[in-house]
Write a protein that holds these residues in place. Structure first.
Motif, PDB file in Angstrom:
ATOM      1  N   ALA A  59       0.840  -1.199   0.000  1.00 35.76           N
ATOM      2  CA  ALA A  59       0.000   0.000   0.000  1.00 35.76           C
ATOM      3  C   ALA A  59       0.877   1.252   0.000  1.00 35.76           C
ATOM      4  CB  ALA A  59      -0.902  -0.014   1.234  1.00 35.76           C
ATOM      5  N   ASN A  60       0.314   2.349  -0.406  1.00 40.06           N
ATOM      6  CA  ASN A  60       0.967   3.665  -0.399  1.00 40.06           C
ATOM      7  C   ASN A  60       2.235   3.743  -1.245  1.00 40.06           C
ATOM      8  OD1 ASN A  60      -0.993   4.708   1.444  1.00 40.06           O
ATOM      9  ND2 ASN A  60       0.050   3.557   3.046  1.00 40.06           N
ATOM     10  N   PRO A  61       2.106   3.513  -2.556  1.00 37.08           N
ATOM     11  CA  PRO A  61       3.272   3.672  -3.420  1.00 37.08           C
ATOM     12  C   PRO A  61       3.756   5.125  -3.435  1.00 37.08           C
ATOM     13  CG  PRO A  61       1.280   3.397  -4.727  1.00 37.08           C
ATOM     14  CD  PRO A  61       0.902   3.178  -3.294  1.00 37.08           C
ATOM     15  N   THR A  62       4.992   5.330  -3.850  1.00 34.42           N
ATOM     16  CA  THR A  62       5.617   6.650  -3.854  1.00 34.42           C
ATOM     17  C   THR A  62       5.300   7.402  -5.146  1.00 34.42           C
ATOM     18  OG1 THR A  62       7.431   5.777  -2.528  1.00 34.42           O
ATOM     19  CG2 THR A  62       7.838   7.856  -3.697  1.00 34.42           C
ATOM     20  N   PHE A  63       4.766   8.605  -5.011  1.00 33.76           N
ATOM     21  CA  PHE A  63       4.486   9.442  -6.188  1.00 33.76           C
ATOM     22  C   PHE A  63       5.799   9.933  -6.785  1.00 33.76           C
ATOM     23  CE2 PHE A  63       3.389  13.751  -7.924  1.00 33.76           C
ATOM     24  CZ  PHE A  63       2.699  13.290  -9.033  1.00 33.76           C
ATOM     25  N   MET A  64       5.993   9.691  -8.074  1.00 32.09           N
ATOM     26  CA  MET A  64       7.225  10.081  -8.769  1.00 32.09           C
ATOM     27  C   MET A  64       7.062  11.382  -9.547  1.00 32.09           C
ATOM     28  SD  MET A  64       8.136   6.301 -10.271  1.00 32.09           S
ATOM     29  CE  MET A  64       9.472   6.899 -11.296  1.00 32.09           C
ATOM     30  N   GLY A  65       5.835  11.719  -9.900  1.00 32.80           N
ATOM     31  CA  GLY A  65       5.586  12.918 -10.697  1.00 32.80           C
ATOM     32  C   GLY A  65       4.586  12.622 -11.793  1.00 32.80           C
ATOM     33  N   ASN A  66       4.259  13.667 -12.547  1.00 36.14           N
ATOM     34  CA  ASN A  66       3.342  13.466 -13.664  1.00 36.14           C
ATOM     35  C   ASN A  66       3.932  14.052 -14.934  1.00 36.14           C
ATOM     36  OD1 ASN A  66       2.572  16.111 -12.433  1.00 36.14           O
ATOM     37  ND2 ASN A  66       1.228  16.145 -14.227  1.00 36.14           N
ATOM     38  N   LEU A  67       3.437  13.554 -16.039  1.00 38.08           N
ATOM     39  CA  LEU A  67       3.929  13.912 -17.362  1.00 38.08           C
ATOM     40  C   LEU A  67       2.738  14.171 -18.269  1.00 38.08           C
ATOM     41  CD1 LEU A  67       6.267  13.967 -19.538  1.00 38.08           C
ATOM     42  CD2 LEU A  67       5.879  11.503 -19.771  1.00 38.08           C
ATOM     43  N   SER A  68       2.753  15.307 -18.955  1.00 38.24           N
ATOM     44  CA  SER A  68       1.757  15.566 -19.988  1.00 38.24           C
ATOM     45  C   SER A  68       2.378  15.106 -21.304  1.00 38.24           C
ATOM     46  CB  SER A  68       1.411  17.056 -20.038  1.00 38.24           C
ATOM     47  OG  SER A  68       0.461  17.283 -21.046  1.00 38.24           O
ATOM     48  N   LEU A  69       1.838  14.043 -21.859  1.00 38.81           N
ATOM     49  CA  LEU A  69       2.428  13.438 -23.052  1.00 38.81           C
ATOM     50  C   LEU A  69       2.324  14.353 -24.269  1.00 38.81           C
ATOM     51  CD1 LEU A  69       0.981   9.878 -22.543  1.00 38.81           C
ATOM     52  CD2 LEU A  69       3.384  10.517 -22.345  1.00 38.81           C
ATOM     53  N   ARG A  70       3.393  14.421 -25.014  1.00 36.25           N
ATOM     54  CA  ARG A  70       3.396  15.217 -26.251  1.00 36.25           C
ATOM     55  C   ARG A  70       2.448  14.618 -27.286  1.00 36.25           C
ATOM     56  NH1 ARG A  70       9.162  15.096 -25.217  1.00 36.25           N
ATOM     57  NH2 ARG A  70       9.241  13.320 -26.617  1.00 36.25           N
ATOM     58  N   PHE A  71       2.371  13.288 -27.319  1.00 33.63           N
ATOM     59  CA  PHE A  71       1.599  12.579 -28.337  1.00 33.63           C
ATOM     60  C   PHE A  71       0.111  12.909 -28.292  1.00 33.63           C
ATOM     61  CE2 PHE A  71      -0.836   8.794 -29.631  1.00 33.63           C
ATOM     62  CZ  PHE A  71      -0.425   8.688 -30.949  1.00 33.63           C
ATOM     63  N   ASN A  72      -0.479  12.900 -27.080  1.00 28.57           N
ATOM     64  CA  ASN A  72      -1.930  13.067 -26.986  1.00 28.57           C
ATOM     65  C   ASN A  72      -2.378  13.985 -25.841  1.00 28.57           C
ATOM     66  OD1 ASN A  72      -1.390  11.487 -24.780  1.00 28.57           O
ATOM     67  ND2 ASN A  72      -2.448   9.676 -25.554  1.00 28.57           N
ATOM     68  N   GLN A  73      -1.425  14.645 -25.195  1.00 29.46           N
ATOM     69  CA  GLN A  73      -1.683  15.569 -24.086  1.00 29.46           C
ATOM     70  C   GLN A  73      -2.380  14.917 -22.889  1.00 29.46           C
ATOM     71  OE1 GLN A  73      -2.203  16.969 -27.452  1.00 29.46           O
ATOM     72  NE2 GLN A  73      -0.046  17.337 -27.034  1.00 29.46           N
ATOM     73  N   GLN A  74      -2.374  13.589 -22.812  1.00 29.45           N
ATOM     74  CA  GLN A  74      -2.896  12.923 -21.611  1.00 29.45           C
ATOM     75  C   GLN A  74      -1.932  13.188 -20.463  1.00 29.45           C
ATOM     76  OE1 GLN A  74      -3.374   8.716 -22.243  1.00 29.45           O
ATOM     77  NE2 GLN A  74      -5.371   8.954 -23.211  1.00 29.45           N
ATOM     78  N   ASN A  75      -2.474  13.264 -19.261  1.00 27.36           N
ATOM     79  CA  ASN A  75      -1.649  13.407 -18.060  1.00 27.36           C
ATOM     80  C   ASN A  75      -1.469  12.028 -17.443  1.00 27.36           C
ATOM     81  OD1 ASN A  75      -1.134  16.236 -17.879  1.00 27.36           O
ATOM     82  ND2 ASN A  75      -3.311  16.491 -17.477  1.00 27.36           N
ATOM     83  N   TRP A  76      -0.212  11.606 -17.350  1.00 20.38           N
ATOM     84  CA  TRP A  76       0.117  10.325 -16.750  1.00 20.38           C
ATOM     85  C   TRP A  76       0.801  10.590 -15.417  1.00 20.38           C
ATOM     86  CZ3 TRP A  76       2.073   6.152 -20.708  1.00 20.38           C
ATOM     87  CH2 TRP A  76       1.058   5.906 -21.650  1.00 20.38           C
ATOM     88  N   TYR A  77       0.353   9.889 -14.380  1.00 23.36           N
ATOM     89  CA  TYR A  77       0.875  10.017 -13.021  1.00 23.36           C
ATOM     90  C   TYR A  77       1.606   8.723 -12.672  1.00 23.36           C
ATOM     91  CZ  TYR A  77      -2.103  14.082 -12.780  1.00 23.36           C
ATOM     92  OH  TYR A  77      -2.683  15.308 -13.035  1.00 23.36           O
ATOM     93  N   PHE A  78       2.855   8.857 -12.264  1.00 15.12           N
ATOM     94  CA  PHE A  78       3.729   7.710 -12.037  1.00 15.12           C
ATOM     95  C   PHE A  78       3.899   7.451 -10.541  1.00 15.12           C
ATOM     96  CE2 PHE A  78       4.544   9.388 -16.156  1.00 15.12           C
ATOM     97  CZ  PHE A  78       4.861   8.312 -16.948  1.00 15.12           C
ATOM     98  N   TYR A  79       3.751   6.170 -10.167  1.00 16.53           N
ATOM     99  CA  TYR A  79       3.887   5.750  -8.767  1.00 16.53           C
ATOM    100  C   TYR A  79       4.843   4.569  -8.688  1.00 16.53           C
ATOM    101  CZ  TYR A  79       0.168   8.826  -7.326  1.00 16.53           C
ATOM    102  OH  TYR A  79      -0.572   9.950  -7.045  1.00 16.53           O
ATOM    103  N   LEU A  80       5.858   4.722  -7.859  1.00 18.27           N
ATOM    104  CA  LEU A  80       6.822   3.658  -7.641  1.00 18.27           C
ATOM    105  C   LEU A  80       6.205   2.658  -6.670  1.00 18.27           C
ATOM    106  CD1 LEU A  80       9.624   2.511  -8.148  1.00 18.27           C
ATOM    107  CD2 LEU A  80      10.447   3.912  -6.238  1.00 18.27           C
ATOM    108  N   CYS A  81       6.034   1.438  -7.116  1.00 22.57           N
ATOM    109  CA  CYS A  81       5.389   0.392  -6.323  1.00 22.57           C
ATOM    110  C   CYS A  81       6.425  -0.639  -5.880  1.00 22.57           C
ATOM    111  CB  CYS A  81       4.325  -0.325  -7.152  1.00 22.57           C
ATOM    112  SG  CYS A  81       2.920   0.706  -7.604  1.00 22.57           S
ATOM    113  N   GLU A  82       6.308  -1.013  -4.623  1.00 20.58           N
ATOM    114  CA  GLU A  82       7.126  -2.104  -4.085  1.00 20.58           C
ATOM    115  C   GLU A  82       6.254  -3.353  -4.098  1.00 20.58           C
ATOM    116  OE1 GLU A  82      10.335  -1.842  -3.198  1.00 20.58           O
ATOM    117  OE2 GLU A  82      10.329   0.316  -3.628  1.00 20.58           O
TER     118      GLU A  82
END
Length: 137
Positions: A59-82
């Motif tokens: 539980a509670n993965p670490t937030f790594m940041g978000n990226l607005s993709l150049r390809f389609n402008q979707q916002n992707w949020y990245f979480y480091l999971c153990e």
């Protein structure tokens, strides 16, 4: 549109490797998913990782940041999971998405340049993840 990307890494002698899979219809990818109603980002990361790979994350993965993709402008949020259990070098997992598909999971060297089999969105995502870990050195 927001997507959540659970990131799973393992340390090898040659460097970091990231969990990836071959989608039978859409090439090599990272696990990602959509937020369901009233769901927290951290919950999505854990849920999607389990649904798509069969892996159980702590539980509670670490937030790594978000990226607005150049390809389609979707916002992707990245979480480091153990993950709670060590996995093999590769495995197949049946996922119920899109009527049911079998995904072939493997570990990909994070610093290796992605081949053309990786869609542009995932190539951009790998670059984002690499920069994140390079900044932690």
């Amino acid at each position: 549109m927001k997507k959540i990307v659970p990131v799973v890494l393992r340390h090898q002698q040659q460097g970091l490797e990231i969990l990836a899979f071959r989608h039978p219809l859409a090439g090599t990818q990272l696990v990602k998913g959509t937020i369901e109603q009233d769901e927290k980002h951290e919950q999505v990361a854990v849920r999607e990782l389990f649904e798509e790979s069969g892996l159980v994350a702590e539980a509670n993965p670490t937030f790594m940041g978000n990226l607005s993709l150049r390809f389609n402008q979707q916002n992707w949020y990245f979480y480091l999971c153990e993950i709670t259990k060590v996995t093999s070098d590769s495995w197949l997992h049946y996922c119920h998405d899109d009527g049911g598909l079998e995904f072939e999971f493997f570990w990909y060297p994070l610093h290796q340049k992605p081949s053309e089999d990786w869609h542009e969105t995932f190539q951009e995502s790998l670059g984002f993840i690499k920069i994140y870990f390079d900044s932690k050195k």
